[in-house]
Scaffold this motif. Structure first.
Motif, short mmCIF file in Angstrom:
data_model
loop_
_atom_site.label_atom_id
_atom_site.label_comp_id
_atom_site.label_asym_id
_atom_site.label_seq_id
_atom_site.Cartn_x
_atom_site.Cartn_y
_atom_site.Cartn_z
N SER A 1 9.18 7.95 8.04
CA SER A 1 9.28 6.55 8.47
C SER A 1 7.89 5.93 8.46
N VAL A 2 7.82 4.66 8.11
CA VAL A 2 6.52 3.97 8.05
C VAL A 2 6.69 2.46 8.15
N ILE B 1 0.83 -1.23 0.00
CA ILE B 1 0.00 0.00 0.00
C ILE B 1 0.85 1.26 0.00
N THR B 2 2.00 1.23 0.68
CA THR B 2 2.83 2.44 0.73
C THR B 2 3.24 2.84 -0.69
N ASP C 1 7.05 10.38 11.37
CA ASP C 1 6.76 8.96 11.63
C ASP C 1 5.27 8.79 11.41
N THR C 2 4.93 8.10 10.31
CA THR C 2 3.53 8.06 9.86
C THR C 2 2.87 6.73 10.16
N ARG D 1 0.77 -4.77 16.66
CA ARG D 1 -0.45 -5.56 16.51
C ARG D 1 -0.81 -6.28 17.79
N THR E 1 -2.93 -0.63 5.29
CA THR E 1 -3.53 -0.92 3.98
C THR E 1 -4.99 -0.47 3.99
N GLU E 2 -5.66 -0.72 5.10
CA GLU E 2 -7.09 -0.42 5.20
C GLU E 2 -7.39 1.07 5.24
N ILE F 1 2.56 4.04 19.13
CA ILE F 1 1.94 2.80 18.63
C ILE F 1 2.76 1.61 19.12
N ASP G 1 -4.23 -2.53 16.41
CA ASP G 1 -2.99 -2.12 17.07
C ASP G 1 -3.26 -1.69 18.50
#
Ligand code: WT7
Length: 651
Positions: A390-391, A315-316, A416-417, A520, A421-422, A517, A505
């Motif tokens: 960053s991701v 997705i990125t 920092d992002t 998961r 995907t969703e 964060i 998350d």
């Protein structure tokens, strides 16, 4: 999962440089204003963004129609993604961009191509006509299984031009995984290449397509890009060369006027069951979010050379290699190969060579480079850089500081992002001209995004405190569903809390409300920033005749974030040797792809289970990471299993 205690000990704060703020696309005042509007009336905020950043053929009638969990954004509006990424940079006020580089591409062997907006437009129109010529109609799904070459970008944009949703399958996935996705999405045609370059050698792709399509009834067309010149077999009547079809294609193709909710693409991602989910994104809302976030977070200017290192198969790559930057009229760099070929400084040499100004990558890559040594970036002039991103996973403060000092020369803000995907686009992030950053924190939600941290019972937590990350209001880039499975869509994301999106998350907020964060909380692993389900690897393992039972967990790894550990009970008993371990690792590669190959396999004759037969993963995680399990074992069926498992790493 990073240790939240150690993360929260991080007290350093980096304030935006006033000089940066002064020139930022979004300064402090803009951000304050947008936060206010976004909190009060997110629909009005996003409508403003959609109007400002995109060109619409027909304006929408209603900004949002929300029938939880189904959202429609910009109802009645019509637009075209390829028009927004290309045509509008060739006409009217944007016309000066005609000869601006849209894509700077470099192959791993060092060959290069610079494609202007005018040229990209021409190629896209031609390939759109090729697709039409192959019988592809609006709504038909097109699978792209390609290396990182410009033809991939051309094919994506061509799909959007005629309204044929694409489904890109990362080139590292195996033939079996490819076939599953082709079937699930009901593809009509596959676009591929003979292969690509990786680690100094050509790798094959067409062969996997042949295997995936053996006896296939639906897909009767394959288009093949010649990239490496390696031998491929072409199936008569099914397979055609890209360059031959393109030679006769007309460069004129009007963009289809598509409904804002027309499907744009389907991208498969792992979940907590064995079967990957086809995440559906649509046209108007998705593009609104990616163009707005690209402009605001990466602060893109017309003079920038922007490089996001992600493969377009994730997705990125969709959002921030192609759609976001091209919709902004930016120059986006695409690199085909691995970061360390022919030497450990390849990436840094690319930055110096092309004068990259904005650079977006993943923590796992940063940690790899830390280990390789500072001398490699130091050999190159990285002074063109002005912003870093960053991701993919939480960035540990040590990596953040190294990135800041060694790559950014202490002068570049780091964004920092956090997103998925969703979510389609970035959700939690610093805005580089306005938000103080703290190493390891993605800071605050983007304006118009209502992210919260909930207790398990569904109460909002008051910072400081931790819990589960949720989004309470719909946002334009949100997934519209799981392809062909509305039930799973509801259960997966919307059953935990009423009308609230559950991200999967864990997160903590500090006193200032900054988000940290934690990773998961479900049975999904994050391997080098890529999502792999434990169940997927388990079902690959048990599909092998020598495996009776398997349980897969992640253990912390210094470079990849998480490494896959598989506990396997072999049908022939635990005396099976290393050979079987090698066979099983190869088997997982074949079933899914090399990315899912377990780092470690341990043989055991029993797995720890609850009385109801559920595998106790928590215990296995402790064992895999060499920790004493302190957790509750009162529901464990057979205590002796645990002791045996601890011994299993010696075998
Ligand atoms: C998961 C989504 C969309 C980015 C590429 C991965 C983790 C992503 C961050 C970040 C902490 C992050 C989360 C998320 N993640 N970015 N900045 N900080 N964690 O996309 O494969 O859909 O995975 O990646 O766990 O849920 P994905």
């Amino acid at each position: 999962m990073p240790d939240i205690e150690s993360l929260l000990k991080e007290k350093r704060v980096f304030k935006p440089d006033p000089a940066f703020t002064k020139n930022a696309n979004w300064n402090k005042k803009t951000v304050a204003e947008y936060r206010k509007l976004g909190a009060k009336n997110p629909e009005r905020f996003w409508a403003k963004m959609a109007k400002e950043h995109l060109t619409w053929f027909t304006p929408w009638k209603k900004t949002l129609q929300w029938k939880p969990p189904f959202a429609k954004w910009f109802v009645g509006g019509k637009l075209n993604v390829s028009y927004n990424c290309l045509d509008r940079h060739l006409e009217g006020e944007g016309a000066w961009r005609k000869n601006k580089a849209a894509i700077i591409w470099e192959g791993e062997p060092g060959d290069t191509r610079v494609i202007t907006y005018a040229e990209l437009h021409r190629e896209v129109c031609k390939f759109a006509n090729v697709l039409k010529g192959q019988g592809v109609k609006k709504g038909d799904r097109v699978v792209l299984y390609m290396p990182m070459v410009p033809e991939l970008a051309i094919a994506m944009l061509a799909c959007t031009r005629i309204g044929a949703p694409h489904s890109i399958v990362f080139g590292g996935f195996s033939a079996d995984a490819l076939r599953d996705r082709i079937d699930d999405v009901g593809a009509k045609i596959v676009i591929t290449a003979d292969g690509g370059y990786r680690k100094g050698a050509p790798f094959p792709l067409k062969k996997a397509v042949d295997d995936a399509l053996a006896n296939h009834e639906v897909v009767d067309r394959v288009v093949v890009v010649r990239r490496t010149g390696q031998d491929v077999s072409m199936v008569e009547g099914r397979d055609q060369w890209w360059h031959e079809l393109m030679a006769d294609a007309s460069p004129k193709c009007a963009p289809a006027k598509l409904d804002a909710e027309h499907p744009l693409f389907i991208l498969y991602t792992s979940g907590s069951t064995g079967k990957p989910k086809g995440i559906l994104h649509t046209t108007g809302g998705y593009l609104t979010q990616v163009v707005t976030t690209t402009k605001a977070i990466f602060d893109l200017k017309d003079s920038d050379v922007y490089w996001c290192t992600a493969d377009i198969g994730w997705i990125t790559g969709h959002s921030y290699v192609i759609y976001g930057p091209l919709a902004c009229g930016a120059t986006t760099l695409m690199y085909e190969g691995v970061p360390v070929h022919p030497g450990p400084d390849r990436w840094w040499s690319l930055i110096a060579k092309w004068g990259v100004t904005v650079f977006y990558t993943a923590p796992t890559a940063i940690r790899t480079f830390i280990r390789l040594g500072d001398e490699h970036p130091k050999k190159h002039d990285l002074s063109s850089l002005r912003l870093l991103g960053s991701v993919g996973e939480p960035i540990n403060p040590e990596a953040w500081i190294w990135y800041h000092k060694i790559i950014g020369g202490k002068k570049c803000p780091i964004v920092d992002t956090w997103w998925q995907t969703e979510t389609g686009g970035v959700m939690i992030t610093p805005l580089p001209g306005a938000v103080d950053t703290k190493p390891g924190s993605a800071t605050l939600p983007f304006p118009g995004i209502d992210a919260e941290v909930y207790t398990e019972e569904g109460d909002p937590t008051k910072p400081p405190g931790g819990g589960l990350l949720v989004v309470r209001k719909p946002w334009p880039g949100m997934l519209r569903g799981i392809w062909g499975d509305p039930q799973r869509f509801k259960e997966q994301y919307w059953s935990q809390y009423k009308d609230t999106y559950f991200a999967g998350d864990g997160a903590h907020r500090d006193k200032q409300g900054y988000f940290w964060i934690m990773g998961r909380i479900d049975d999904v692993m994050n391997i080098s920033g890529h999502r792999i389900g434990t169940m997927e690897v388990e079902s690959a393992l048990v599909s092998h005749s020598s495996v009776a039972e398997a349980a897969v967990v992640g253990r912390p790894d210094d470079i990849t974030g998480t490494a896959i550990v598989a506990f396997v009970s072999p049908t022939g008993g635990t005396d099976a040797g290393d050979e079987l371990k090698q066979t099983l690792r190869a088997h997982v590669s074949k079933e899914i792809g090399a990315i899912a190959r377990p780092a470690e396999i341990r043989f055991t004759d029993a797995l720890p289970k609850t009385r109801s037969g559920k595998i106790m993963r928590r215990l296995l995680r402790d064992i895999a990471s060499g920790k004493e399990s302190k957790g509750d074992t009162s529901t464990l069926e057979d205590f002796s299993v645990l002791a045996k498992l601890r011994e299993s790493d010696e075998t």
